[in-house]
Design a protein around this motif. Structure first.
Motif, PDB file in Angstrom:
ATOM      1  N   PHE A 174      22.288  -9.326   3.589  1.00  0.00           N
ATOM      2  CA  PHE A 174      22.541  -9.102   2.113  1.00  0.00           C
ATOM      3  C   PHE A 174      21.870  -9.865   1.134  1.00  0.00           C
ATOM      4  CE2 PHE A 174      25.371  -9.241  -1.426  1.00  0.00           C
ATOM      5  CZ  PHE A 174      25.540  -8.048  -1.968  1.00  0.00           C
ATOM      6  N   HIS A 175      21.337  -9.109   0.114  1.00  0.00           N
ATOM      7  CA  HIS A 175      20.549  -9.897  -0.672  1.00  0.00           C
ATOM      8  C   HIS A 175      21.477  -9.873  -2.197  1.00  0.00           C
ATOM      9  CE1 HIS A 175      17.127  -9.491   1.399  1.00  0.00           C
ATOM     10  NE2 HIS A 175      17.282  -8.042   1.511  1.00  0.00           N
ATOM     11  N   GLU A 176      21.860 -11.263  -2.504  1.00  0.00           N
ATOM     12  CA  GLU A 176      22.803 -11.607  -3.913  1.00  0.00           C
ATOM     13  C   GLU A 176      22.043 -10.828  -4.953  1.00  0.00           C
ATOM     14  OE1 GLU A 176      25.776 -12.557  -3.639  1.00  0.00           O
ATOM     15  OE2 GLU A 176      25.897 -13.447  -1.796  1.00  0.00           O
ATOM     16  N   THR A 208      21.693  -5.602  -2.573  1.00  0.00           N
ATOM     17  CA  THR A 208      21.417  -4.524  -1.420  1.00  0.00           C
ATOM     18  C   THR A 208      21.343  -5.151  -0.021  1.00  0.00           C
ATOM     19  OG1 THR A 208      18.963  -4.637  -1.933  1.00  0.00           O
ATOM     20  CG2 THR A 208      20.382  -3.053  -2.990  1.00  0.00           C
ATOM     21  N   CYS A 209      21.130  -4.263   1.167  1.00  0.00           N
ATOM     22  CA  CYS A 209      21.161  -4.827   2.296  1.00  0.00           C
ATOM     23  C   CYS A 209      19.516  -4.481   2.843  1.00  0.00           C
ATOM     24  CB  CYS A 209      22.256  -4.204   3.349  1.00  0.00           C
ATOM     25  SG  CYS A 209      23.692  -4.929   2.881  1.00  0.00           S
ATOM     26  N   THR A 210      19.206  -5.148   3.728  1.00  0.00           N
ATOM     27  CA  THR A 210      17.969  -5.019   4.546  1.00  0.00           C
ATOM     28  C   THR A 210      18.417  -4.871   6.007  1.00  0.00           C
ATOM     29  OG1 THR A 210      16.471  -5.976   3.024  1.00  0.00           O
ATOM     30  CG2 THR A 210      15.757  -5.856   5.265  1.00  0.00           C
ATOM     31  N   PRO A 211      18.086  -3.699   6.870  1.00  0.00           N
ATOM     32  CA  PRO A 211      18.314  -3.580   8.207  1.00  0.00           C
ATOM     33  C   PRO A 211      17.476  -4.763   8.844  1.00  0.00           C
ATOM     34  CG  PRO A 211      18.177  -1.613   7.191  1.00  0.00           C
ATOM     35  CD  PRO A 211      17.634  -2.796   6.143  1.00  0.00           C
ATOM     36  N   VAL A 212      17.866  -5.354   9.926  1.00  0.00           N
ATOM     37  CA  VAL A 212      17.011  -6.511  10.806  1.00  0.00           C
ATOM     38  C   VAL A 212      17.051  -5.990  12.442  1.00  0.00           C
ATOM     39  CG1 VAL A 212      16.690  -8.647  11.237  1.00  0.00           C
ATOM     40  CG2 VAL A 212      17.812  -8.100   9.155  1.00  0.00           C
ATOM     41  N   TYR A 213      16.095  -5.380  12.643  1.00  0.00           N
ATOM     42  CA  TYR A 213      15.922  -5.207  14.128  1.00  0.00           C
ATOM     43  C   TYR A 213      15.904  -6.499  15.154  1.00  0.00           C
ATOM     44  CZ  TYR A 213      15.518  -0.199  12.935  1.00  0.00           C
ATOM     45  OH  TYR A 213      15.665   0.933  12.258  1.00  0.00           O
ATOM     46  N   THR A 214      16.814  -6.421  16.075  1.00  0.00           N
ATOM     47  CA  THR A 214      16.889  -7.865  16.645  1.00  0.00           C
ATOM     48  C   THR A 214      16.993  -7.529  18.152  1.00  0.00           C
ATOM     49  OG1 THR A 214      17.855  -9.294  15.196  1.00  0.00           O
ATOM     50  CG2 THR A 214      18.436  -9.930  17.303  1.00  0.00           C
ATOM     51  N   GLU A 215      16.149  -7.796  19.084  1.00  0.00           N
ATOM     52  CA  GLU A 215      16.049  -7.365  20.461  1.00  0.00           C
ATOM     53  C   GLU A 215      17.244  -8.300  21.221  1.00  0.00           C
ATOM     54  OE1 GLU A 215      12.971  -6.857  23.942  1.00  0.00           O
ATOM     55  OE2 GLU A 215      12.194  -7.603  22.165  1.00  0.00           O
ATOM     56  N   TYR A 216      17.811  -7.780  22.168  1.00  0.00           N
ATOM     57  CA  TYR A 216      18.954  -8.376  22.941  1.00  0.00           C
ATOM     58  C   TYR A 216      18.092  -9.371  24.092  1.00  0.00           C
ATOM     59  CZ  TYR A 216      22.437  -9.249  26.230  1.00  0.00           C
ATOM     60  OH  TYR A 216      23.493  -9.712  27.334  1.00  0.00           O
ATOM     61  N   ALA A 270      13.560 -11.463   7.131  1.00  0.00           N
ATOM     62  CA  ALA A 270      14.131 -10.338   6.107  1.00  0.00           C
ATOM     63  C   ALA A 270      14.547 -10.639   4.938  1.00  0.00           C
ATOM     64  CB  ALA A 270      15.527  -9.515   6.990  1.00  0.00           C
ATOM     65  N   LYS A 271      15.020 -11.998   4.716  1.00  0.00           N
ATOM     66  CA  LYS A 271      15.117 -12.382   3.269  1.00  0.00           C
ATOM     67  C   LYS A 271      14.052 -12.329   2.388  1.00  0.00           C
ATOM     68  CE  LYS A 271      18.722 -15.814   4.906  1.00  0.00           C
ATOM     69  NZ  LYS A 271      19.032 -17.117   5.144  1.00  0.00           N
ATOM     70  N   GLU A 272      12.833 -12.024   3.093  1.00  0.00           N
ATOM     71  CA  GLU A 272      11.677 -11.743   2.017  1.00  0.00           C
ATOM     72  C   GLU A 272      11.453 -10.619   1.706  1.00  0.00           C
ATOM     73  OE1 GLU A 272       8.678 -13.452   4.586  1.00  0.00           O
ATOM     74  OE2 GLU A 272       9.327 -15.480   4.564  1.00  0.00           O
ATOM     75  N   ASP A 314      13.299  -4.149   1.326  1.00  0.00           N
ATOM     76  CA  ASP A 314      13.336  -2.787   1.681  1.00  0.00           C
ATOM     77  C   ASP A 314      14.364  -2.434   2.664  1.00  0.00           C
ATOM     78  OD1 ASP A 314      10.948  -2.679   0.642  1.00  0.00           O
ATOM     79  OD2 ASP A 314       9.599  -3.286   2.278  1.00  0.00           O
ATOM     80  N   TYR A 315      14.773  -1.042   2.646  1.00  0.00           N
ATOM     81  CA  TYR A 315      15.759  -0.486   3.483  1.00  0.00           C
ATOM     82  C   TYR A 315      15.092   0.263   4.432  1.00  0.00           C
ATOM     83  CZ  TYR A 315      20.340   1.389   5.072  1.00  0.00           C
ATOM     84  OH  TYR A 315      21.421   1.599   5.914  1.00  0.00           O
TER      85      TYR A 315
END
Length: 215
Positions: free
Chosen positions: A92-94, A98-106, A124-126, A129-130
């Motif tokens: 979440f960007h204060e 808005t939010c940015t989806p983050v793909y994290t591999e398990y 993702a903080k940089e 983009d959605y």
């Protein structure tokens, strides 16, 4: 990304699958509070992020049985089961709210997962983009932390005709109840591949894996 094709004629939920893909297309969801007291204490003691620790445990639970790794390929009407599913977390960007989806591999190895998840968040903080990309990430499930409220119920609605089978999991702020820290968790699955038992079982497995993790 590997998967196996499920024979719908020998599928152990054949009758249920037929009913809820043809007669009554719907999802099923449960919101319940789970005890995260020990996981909060562990996170503080080890100076690790509670959110990432819970995300790891959740990913481990959802990869523990085939029912939670199912998908439907509408192009060829095939029911499949992925070898592994990975979480989509969110930043979440204060400044823009808005939010940015983050793909994290398990990864089954906790340290590997934790380190990579932290790096994913920092990257993702940089961006603002959605960037959801389901076409190139078909075996990813939605894992969203609603950090602003400790809620009592939540519903995720999808079009009845859309056979989306991967889990959608949300969780909110934990709060103290009877000297324990209780956190609301909502689990949504398509009724064609899951019933009340399978949804409820996610909560049972979460509490079991939390206990094992903090040990």
């Amino acid at each position: 990304m590997n998967y196996k094709i499920i024979d719908k004629e020998t599928y152990y939920r054949k009758g249920v699958f037929r009913h809820f893909t043809q007669d009554c297309k719907c999802s099923t969801s449960i919101t319940a509070r789970i005890d995260v007291t020990d996981l909060v204490q562990y996170s503080k003691k080890t100076n690790t992020k509670f959110y990432i620790n819970f995300l790891y445990i959740l990913s481990k639970v959802l990869n523990s049985r085939d029912d939670y790794r199912m998908a439907y390929q509408w192009q060829n009407e095939q029911l499949i089961c992925y070898d592994v599913i990975n979480p989509i977390q969110y930043v979440f960007h204060e400044d823009t709210e808005t939010c940015t989806p983050v793909y994290t591999e398990y990864y089954e190895d906790y340290k590997t997962f934790y380190d990579k998840a932290i790096l994913d968040v920092e990257r993702a903080k940089e961006t603002r983009d959605y960037g959801l990309d389901s076409e190139n990430h078909p075996n990813w499930f939605d894992a969203s932390y609603i950090s602003w409220v400790s809620y009592d119920s939540m519903n995720i609605e999808l079009p009845d005709g859309y056979l989306y089978f991967l889990p959608i999991v949300n969780w909110g702020k934990y709060r103290e109840e009877n000297e324990r820290l209780m956190m609301p968790v909502s689990v949504r699955l398509n009724h064609a591949i899951a019933d009340g038992y399978l949804v409820a079982n996610v909560f049972r497995l979460l509490e079991k894996e939390i206990a094992a993790f903090v040990m």
